[in-house]
Design a protein around this motif. Structure first.
Motif, short mmCIF file in Angstrom:
data_model
loop_
_atom_site.label_atom_id
_atom_site.label_comp_id
_atom_site.label_asym_id
_atom_site.label_seq_id
_atom_site.Cartn_x
_atom_site.Cartn_y
_atom_site.Cartn_z
N PRO A 1 0.81 -1.23 0.00
CA PRO A 1 0.00 0.00 0.00
C PRO A 1 0.84 1.28 0.00
CG PRO A 1 -0.79 -1.55 1.67
CD PRO A 1 0.51 -2.08 1.17
N ILE A 2 2.03 1.21 0.61
CA ILE A 2 2.89 2.39 0.66
C ILE A 2 3.51 2.64 -0.71
CG2 ILE A 2 4.77 3.51 1.91
CD1 ILE A 2 4.47 1.43 4.11
N LEU A 3 3.99 1.57 -1.35
CA LEU A 3 4.65 1.71 -2.66
C LEU A 3 3.68 2.18 -3.74
CD1 LEU A 3 6.97 -1.43 -2.59
CD2 LEU A 3 7.67 0.97 -2.47
N LYS A 4 2.41 2.01 -3.52
CA LYS A 4 1.44 2.51 -4.50
C LYS A 4 1.38 4.04 -4.51
CE LYS A 4 -1.48 -1.61 -4.72
NZ LYS A 4 -2.84 -2.16 -4.65
N HIS A 5 2.00 4.66 -3.49
CA HIS A 5 2.07 6.12 -3.44
C HIS A 5 3.38 6.64 -4.06
CE1 HIS A 5 -1.51 6.77 -0.93
NE2 HIS A 5 -1.16 5.67 -0.29
N LEU A 6 4.24 5.73 -4.53
CA LEU A 6 5.51 6.15 -5.14
C LEU A 6 5.24 6.79 -6.50
CD1 LEU A 6 8.59 6.17 -5.02
CD2 LEU A 6 8.58 3.83 -5.94
N GLN A 7 5.68 8.02 -6.67
CA GLN A 7 5.38 8.78 -7.88
C GLN A 7 6.56 8.90 -8.85
OE1 GLN A 7 3.98 12.52 -6.21
NE2 GLN A 7 1.87 11.79 -6.12
#
Length: 398
Positions: free
Chosen positions: A195-201
């Motif tokens: 879930p955190i890596l899905k916020h990696l831009q």
């Protein structure tokens, strides 16, 4: 009376001399017998073909050792060899300067790449839409795709309507998908990291400025999330591009010698790099039991930003730490050389297929060469009429 005493002494001395001569004779005889036994034993040993083969192999190996050959050379020749080594060290220092200039070139061209990478970030995060010209791409299977497109014309309107309803922005989970596709990275990612890596831009590579020690940094840019307040997490790799004074001939270019992470400002209860465990403790005197909670390290990709520190006082790391640090260096180098420059191809899987095909090609080539060698041996066996065709199969394989 004096004459008699002298005769007695003379007789005694003669007896002693006789004993000495007998002892000496016995020693000579014993030595001769021992020598004869050694010669017979040596003859027996030297008649053993296995012993002879072993000795010959040892002599051959000794003769083929470069150092043993150098030792046989005249002093004047050795002196010239030492001079060649001095030249080799100077070559290594020139090579180090070459790699320093390569680093400067990398920095220069990174600035040229950056506008393209910025546009890539905009398309990925939905900050901009590509024009028709920018999105035009002719694939190898264009004709097949055209036929498939004709068959799908019936559902095009429905798909467009569905896309408008869902309002998909940019390319969802772009970097997270790369993490899943690349084995080296997916092995580090735990389920609670996803879930955190899905916020990696975005991921950027920054090179050290001119005049600074050689290094590069990885910047991981995150959107707002419920896990930490940092917008950027960084990892810096320090490099060395100079021959080792104690072993200058081992120099093969720049190498990563150390790395530094950053502090992640985790929000309360969201730190995935630690886990809370409960442990019961019994009081020795009273026998009462109490439960305590403590935090222990937890497997997570985000441990990547808390690397093992290379000791500056010359102390060596244990084997596990050295392995972990080497793997860390490899991952950092892979981000810099492959992931960031070719991100879209790792997202689609094309770069991974290319890597796999390259590795398979190397193995196939090796197998093919081995087959050719076996074929040559078989041809030699067939072309030699003196060889006994009734020789057992085991001998033919040797």
């Amino acid at each position: 009376m004096y004459l008699h005493q002298g005769m007695v002494d003379t007789g005694t001395q003669m007896a002693d001399n006789s004993k000495t001569e007998d002892t000496a004779s016995d020693s000579v005889e014993a030595a001769k017998n021992a020598s004869d036994k050694k010669e017979k034993l040596a003859d027996q040993v030297m008649q053993n073909p296995q012993v002879l083969a072993a000795l010959q192999e040892r002599l051959d190996n000794t003769a083929l050792t470069p150092s043993s050959y150098i030792e046989t050379l005249p002093k004047a020749v050795k002196r010239r060899i030492d001079a060649l080594k001095q030249l080799q060290v100077k070559c290594a220092h020139i090579e180090a300067k070459f790699y320093e200039e390569v680093h400067d070139l990398e920095r220069k061209y990174a600035a040229l790449y950056q506008p393209l990478f910025d546009k890539r970030r905009e398309f990925i995060n939905g900050e901009a839409e590509p024009t028709d010209a920018e999105s035009e791409w002719h694939s190898e299977n264009e004709e097949e795709e055209k036929l498939a497109g004709d068959l799908k014309n019936v559902v095009v309107i429905e798909e467009k309507a569905e896309a408008e309803e869902t309002n998909v922005k940019g390319i969802p989970d772009f970097w997270f998908t790369i993490f899943r596709n690349v084995d080296m990275l997916s092995e580090l990612v735990q389920e609670y990291d996803e879930p955190i890596l899905k916020h990696l831009q975005d991921i950027k590579v920054k090179f050290s400025e001119p005049g600074q020690p050689m290094s590069f940094s990885l910047e991981f840019h995150f959107g707002p999330n419920d896990y930490f307040s940092n917008s950027v997490l960084t990892k810096t790799y320090k490099m060395k591009s100079e021959p080792d004074k104690t072993d200058p001939f081992s120099f093969e270019g720049p190498e990563i010698v150390d790395c530094e992470g950053c502090t992640i400002d985790w929000k309360k209860g969201k730190n995935v790099t630690v886990k809370t465990i409960k442990k019961k403790q019994k009081h020795k005197g009273r026998g009462t039991v109490r439960t305590i909670t403590k935090q222990v390290p937890n497997d997570s990709f985000f441990n990547f930003f808390s690397p093992i520190k290379v000791s500056g006082d010359g102390e060596s790391l244990d084997e596990d730490s050295e392995f972990t640090l080497a793997a860390d260096f490899e991952i950092g180098h892979f981000f810099r050389e492959r992931i960031v420059p070719r991100a879209v191809l790792y997202f689609t899987g094309e770069a991974i297929e290319d890597d796999d095909n390259f590795e398979e090609g190397e193995e196939g080539e090796e197998e093919e060469l081995e087959g050719e060698e076996e074929g040559e041996e078989e041809e030699d066996a067939e072309s030699d009429p003196k060889k006994d065709s009734s020789q057992p199969a085991e001998c033919k394989q040797q």
